[in-house]
Design a protein around this motif. Structure first.
Motif, mmCIF file in Angstrom:
data_model
loop_
_atom_site.group_PDB
_atom_site.id
_atom_site.type_symbol
_atom_site.label_atom_id
_atom_site.label_comp_id
_atom_site.label_asym_id
_atom_site.label_seq_id
_atom_site.Cartn_x
_atom_site.Cartn_y
_atom_site.Cartn_z
ATOM 1 N N ASP A 404 0.831 -1.206 0.000
ATOM 2 C CA ASP A 404 0.000 0.000 0.000
ATOM 3 C C ASP A 404 0.868 1.259 0.000
ATOM 4 O O ASP A 404 2.028 1.260 0.413
ATOM 5 C CB ASP A 404 -0.912 0.009 1.235
ATOM 6 C CG ASP A 404 -2.177 0.808 0.993
ATOM 7 O OD1 ASP A 404 -2.296 1.412 -0.090
ATOM 8 O OD2 ASP A 404 -3.047 0.824 1.888
ATOM 9 N N VAL A 406 0.351 5.917 -0.099
ATOM 10 C CA VAL A 406 -0.539 7.042 0.173
ATOM 11 C C VAL A 406 -0.540 7.973 -1.027
ATOM 12 O O VAL A 406 0.501 8.205 -1.654
ATOM 13 C CB VAL A 406 -0.095 7.798 1.438
ATOM 14 C CG1 VAL A 406 -0.920 9.063 1.639
ATOM 15 C CG2 VAL A 406 -0.228 6.893 2.653
ATOM 16 N N ASP A 408 -2.240 11.777 -2.618
ATOM 17 C CA ASP A 408 -2.917 13.048 -2.329
ATOM 18 C C ASP A 408 -3.982 13.297 -3.386
ATOM 19 O O ASP A 408 -3.712 13.206 -4.587
ATOM 20 C CB ASP A 408 -1.919 14.203 -2.335
ATOM 21 C CG ASP A 408 -0.928 14.108 -1.191
ATOM 22 O OD1 ASP A 408 -1.360 13.770 -0.076
ATOM 23 O OD2 ASP A 408 0.270 14.357 -1.424
ATOM 24 N N SER A 409 -5.189 13.580 -2.953
ATOM 25 C CA SER A 409 -6.292 13.875 -3.863
ATOM 26 C C SER A 409 -7.041 15.098 -3.353
ATOM 27 O O SER A 409 -6.678 15.689 -2.338
ATOM 28 C CB SER A 409 -7.228 12.661 -3.973
ATOM 29 O OG SER A 409 -7.775 12.336 -2.708
ATOM 30 N N ARG A 413 -5.390 13.245 1.930
ATOM 31 C CA ARG A 413 -4.487 12.111 1.800
ATOM 32 C C ARG A 413 -5.223 10.833 2.162
ATOM 33 O O ARG A 413 -6.021 10.801 3.107
ATOM 34 C CB ARG A 413 -3.273 12.270 2.709
ATOM 35 C CG ARG A 413 -2.525 13.570 2.538
ATOM 36 C CD ARG A 413 -1.153 13.502 3.171
ATOM 37 N NE ARG A 413 -0.241 12.716 2.350
ATOM 38 C CZ ARG A 413 0.970 12.319 2.755
ATOM 39 N NH1 ARG A 413 1.375 12.611 3.964
ATOM 40 N NH2 ARG A 413 1.759 11.637 1.962
ATOM 41 N N ASN A 414 -4.956 9.768 1.398
ATOM 42 C CA ASN A 414 -5.601 8.497 1.692
ATOM 43 C C ASN A 414 -4.754 7.378 1.123
ATOM 44 O O ASN A 414 -3.946 7.578 0.213
ATOM 45 C CB ASN A 414 -7.010 8.433 1.096
ATOM 46 C CG ASN A 414 -7.871 7.399 1.806
ATOM 47 O OD1 ASN A 414 -7.399 6.684 2.692
ATOM 48 N ND2 ASN A 414 -9.135 7.330 1.432
ATOM 49 N N PHE A 415 -4.956 6.184 1.673
ATOM 50 C CA PHE A 415 -4.268 5.010 1.164
ATOM 51 C C PHE A 415 -4.937 4.533 -0.123
ATOM 52 O O PHE A 415 -6.108 4.823 -0.381
ATOM 53 C CB PHE A 415 -4.291 3.883 2.199
ATOM 54 C CG PHE A 415 -3.481 4.182 3.433
ATOM 55 C CD1 PHE A 415 -4.078 4.697 4.564
ATOM 56 C CD2 PHE A 415 -2.120 3.954 3.459
ATOM 57 C CE1 PHE A 415 -3.340 4.973 5.698
ATOM 58 C CE2 PHE A 415 -1.370 4.220 4.577
ATOM 59 C CZ PHE A 415 -1.981 4.740 5.701
ATOM 60 N N PRO A 419 -8.729 1.377 1.553
ATOM 61 C CA PRO A 419 -10.164 1.650 1.344
ATOM 62 C C PRO A 419 -10.857 0.592 0.493
ATOM 63 O O PRO A 419 -12.038 0.295 0.700
ATOM 64 C CB PRO A 419 -10.170 3.022 0.655
ATOM 65 C CG PRO A 419 -8.863 3.646 1.004
ATOM 66 C CD PRO A 419 -7.894 2.507 1.080
ATOM 67 N N LEU A 448 0.239 11.512 10.368
ATOM 68 C CA LEU A 448 -0.650 10.491 9.823
ATOM 69 C C LEU A 448 -0.514 9.196 10.609
ATOM 70 O O LEU A 448 -1.511 8.532 10.922
ATOM 71 C CB LEU A 448 -0.327 10.252 8.345
ATOM 72 C CG LEU A 448 -1.127 9.148 7.647
ATOM 73 C CD1 LEU A 448 -2.618 9.485 7.633
ATOM 74 C CD2 LEU A 448 -0.608 8.939 6.217
#
Length: 802
Positions: A404, A406, A408-409, A413-415, A419, A448
């Motif tokens: 996995d 990370v 940026d959108s 920030r998300n993995f 999800p 984080l």
């Protein structure tokens, strides 16, 4: 359950199944690693958005070389009712509803008789097309029973029924007696091998006189005369002799077994796939060391395995899944991907263990999309007692999360992977959350990571040794001494953590970082060394350090020590500390000579250091500071190139093979920097030639070292070309590059050289270079400002290509 499935497929009583074989078969996993550009076909799984079995099995995919028959099956509301109204996979946080097998009702006798007549009609038409014996129509009844056992009979498309029937009608064996004979003999051979006893010969089919003559041909010229003879035999004769020949060869000559399989599977009437699977299961588990390097003409063990167990010949409805996993574990990535695509196209029924095998192999090859697709497939084929919270699923999800990252959108920030697992209905446990925590710290975003930690505590996931390891690693990476001391205080309060060897090793590493690695200029080197040594004495046996002669022979450790063998990291830390606390080249040479001698003799502990480049690199760093150390540096790299392997001579690991590491990119870079530092450009170029010869890939440190060497020797064109090449390979000018460029005596020449390379790349060499503002003359008073501006412009221009 493999033998049980085989017996069901031939209507054999399951009571004869061997518990030894069912419970003790284990298969090795040594997948080859390859890459393929065809992975995208696998990644886009058809599992997204399925509603029920009819959607998953599209009717427009024929699995037979012939056109499937237009067969209409009776509509049974009792069978397949649990498939209705199932939500699509991936919609919501809960797993998709699966067939409830415990609530199925038996098929009515009238409808069952009608369905059986339809199956018989399929068999008759295949027999007519293939010119087979009319008595083989009875096979259709057994196929029907399999469908009924699977409770999939209403939902199985006609083309699948046709293909399964055709495969079984063209198999070498179709009667109960032969299936019983094979299964009983297999049980005996496997059980005897596992128990270490002699085989009871009465359970093994014996060779007749004709069989002995065939065996003589096999032993004389299997791929020649035996092949010709076998092709001339009729189907019944082949069926009479194949099992007895196979069992004799399996017991006496694994190598000839491969040739025998190669000949007998290259025929219209092939041995039943479950029988071929049994043979390869035995070879792979018990005889792999003998057949691993076998070669006959262009054939190898792996090529014979791929040929004889090709997915093109797999049954559709009932497949020996242990055999599939043997095939997959010995396959390269391209084969795994194409097999995955084929079994989906042919709608082969999968067990969760097999879909998880696909998932594991996709993870090992870095195919995230393929792994998630296989997990969706696992969800679809769930069985009673097997859920998304099963240990096997959780372990595979943990391994998947190691890939996995990370992103940026717009939403923050998300993995990328986590999800998607949550959307499938996977509920993370503490083990998964520990990996998520570690992934968060890998992003260099400690906040984080601590947000993840707070979530773990909120969800009731207690902190264990893995959690504290992640926290300690992050604190040491940030060189935050306060956080490390706080975590150490927490660890010491818990008995289960205070004696954990991994945590103590990390604490030892932290002590090295804050004392020896970044030694205070006012500190006494001897005090620093003995400070690290005292902590080492609390954790590990001191004798390996004495053998390496980095402490005096008469040194006595303080009381209360231990005899635990040190880890490779602990030994490396002590060697690195020793060289940071003393600067004499002669001492480094002496310790290296002792190190090489212990490695060659197979020292139980020291020889393990030769498996990685860390210790070798530390010797290079210690020697490169003096001109007298350059020759020993070259000798170290030569020793690494010439080393192969050695065996441990003493201790619990006696006889274990130690594979010596070859020089890595970091090793070559340190050697290159040594010649650059001592202003020996010709030797540095020789090192680069050696790197090209050994196909060493450059990293950003290597490029900065090369540029630094050119700048030190004021080789402007070479430095410009190195910068351009570095950019083309995806690296960018960083602070280390700029630091080197400030030593240029004429920075304008570098700028002009880069502009000329740019024009040559664009094909406009004829342009007047004087038109470029970067080449305009400047007064002496502006020279310092000019240098800073040019370097900043250079940094801006050198962006990695997308």
């Amino acid at each position: 359950m493999y033998l049980l499935r085989s017996r069901l497929s031939f209507s054999v009583r399951p009571s004869s199944c061997s518990p030894h074989r069912l419970n003790q078969l284990k298969f090795k996993t040594q997948p080859a690693r390859y890459t393929s550009n065809d992975a995208s076909d696998v990644n886009r799984s058809a599992l997204n958005g399925i509603q029920h079995v009819d959607n998953y099995y599209p009717s427009n995919n024929s699995v037979s070389s012939d056109q499937p028959l237009n067969l209409e099956l009776p509509n049974h509301s009792s069978l397949g009712s649990a498939y209705q109204n199932s939500p699509a996979l991936g919609q919501g946080n809960e797993p998709a509803l699966q067939p409830n097998f415990s609530e199925q009702t038996p098929v009515g006798p009238l409808d069952r008789d009608r369905a059986l007549l339809l199956f018989r009609d399929v068999a008759r038409k295949i027999i007519q097309r293939e010119g087979l014996d009319e008595n083989l129509v009875e096979v259709s009844e057994r196929i029907f029973c399999q469908l009924e056992d699977r409770l999939r009979y209403r939902r199985v498309p006609p083309d699948l029924i046709y293909s399964e029937t055709r495969i079984r009608l063209l198999s070498l064996y179709t009667t109960h007696d032969y299936a019983n004979q094979w299964n009983d003999a297999c049980d005996e051979i496997f059980r005897a091998k596992i128990d270490g006893r002699k085989i009871v010969s009465r359970r093994i089919p014996t060779l007749t006189e004709d069989g002995l003559r065939l065996l003589h041909k096999i032993r004389t010229d299997c791929l020649g005369s035996f092949c010709e003879t076998w092709k001339g035999l009729d189907r019944d004769t082949k069926a009479v002799h194949w099992q007895s020949l196979a069992f004799w060869l399996l017991q006496n000559s694994p190598e000839l077994t491969l040739e025998f399989l190669l000949v007998t599977t290259n025929d219209v009437f092939r041995p039943n796939f479950d029988m071929i699977s049994d043979i390869f299961a035995y070879l792979d588990q018990f005889c792999f060391d003998k057949v691993r390097d076998w070669k006959k003409d262009s054939h190898t063990y792996l090529s014979v395995l791929q040929t004889c167990m090709s997915p093109e010949h797999w049954p559709i409805i009932t497949v020996p899944h242990n055999g599939i996993r043997v095939f997959l574990n010995r396959s390269d990535y391209q084969t795994i991907a194409s097999t995955y695509k084929l079994v989906q196209k042919r709608r082969i029924f999968m067990q969760p263990a097999t879909t998880l095998c696909f998932m594991r192999l996709f993870i090992e090859h870095g195919d995230v999309e393929g792994a998630i697709s296989a997990l969706k497939w696992t969800i679809y084929f769930q069985r009673p007692g097997f859920t998304l919270n099963s240990l096997g699923v959780i372990n595979h999800c943990c391994k998947l999360l190691t890939l996995d990252s990370v992103t940026d959108s717009d939403g923050g920030r998300n993995f990328l992977i986590l999800p998607r697992l949550l959307k499938l209905g996977v509920r993370p446990n503490r083990a998964m959350m520990n990996i998520v925590l570690k992934n968060a710290f890998k992003t260099r975003d400690s906040q984080l990571g601590y947000d993840i930690l707070q979530f773990m505590r909120k969800e009731g996931h207690g902190l264990d040794e893995y959690t504290y390891m992640a926290l300690l690693m992050d604190a040491v990476d940030r060189e935050n001494r306060g956080d490390v001391e706080s975590l150490v205080a927490e660890v010491k309060k818990q008995d289960s953590l205070r004696n954990n060897p991994y945590i103590m090793s990390k604490i030892f590493h932290a002590h090295y970082v804050f004392t020896a690695k970044h030694m205070d200029v006012s500190a006494d080197p001897a005090d620093v060394f003995y400070s690290v040594l005292d902590m080492y004495n609390q954790l590990y046996d001191i004798r390996p350090l004495k053998d390496l002669t980095i402490i005096p022979p008469n040194y006595l450790p303080p009381p209360g020590g231990t005899e635990a063998q040190p880890s490779m990291m602990a030994l490396y830390i002590m060697i690195a500390t020793y060289f940071r606390c003393q600067k004499r080249i002669t001492v480094a040479e002496r310790v290296y000579s002792r190190f090489r001698s212990l490695v060659a003799k197979g020292h139980e502990v020291i020889s393990r250091l030769a498996e990685t480049d860390h210790t070798y690199n530390e010797f290079l760093v210690a020697l490169r500071k003096s001109p007298e150390g350059l020759r020993p540096c070259v000798r170290i790299v030569e020793d690494m190139l010439q080393s192969g392997s050695s065996k441990v001579d003493v201790g619990e690991q006696k006889g274990q093979t130690i594979s010596h590491v070859k020089p890595t990119t970091r090793t070559w870079t340190i050697l290159l920097s040594a010649f650059n530092f001592h202003r020996q450009p010709q030797a540095a170029e020789k090192v680069r030639e050696m790197m090209r010869m050994h196909k060493v890939e450059y990293n950003d440190v290597t490029w900065n070292t090369i540029i630094n060497g050119y700048v030190n020797n004021q080789k402007i064109p070479e430095a410009a070309q190195a910068i351009k090449t570095m950019e083309e390979q995806g690296f960018t000018v960083d602070s280390y590059t700029l630091r080197s460029l400030r030593y240029l005596k004429d920075p304008e020449r570098l700028w002009v050289a880069i502009e000329e390379l740019d024009r040559a790349e664009r094909g406009d060499e004829g342009l007047d270079s004087s038109s470029n503002s970067g080449c305009q003359p400047h007064v002496d008073g502006e020279e310092n400002d000019l240098l800073g501006k040019r370097l900043e412009n250079l940094k801006t221009r050198m962006k990695p290509k997308s």
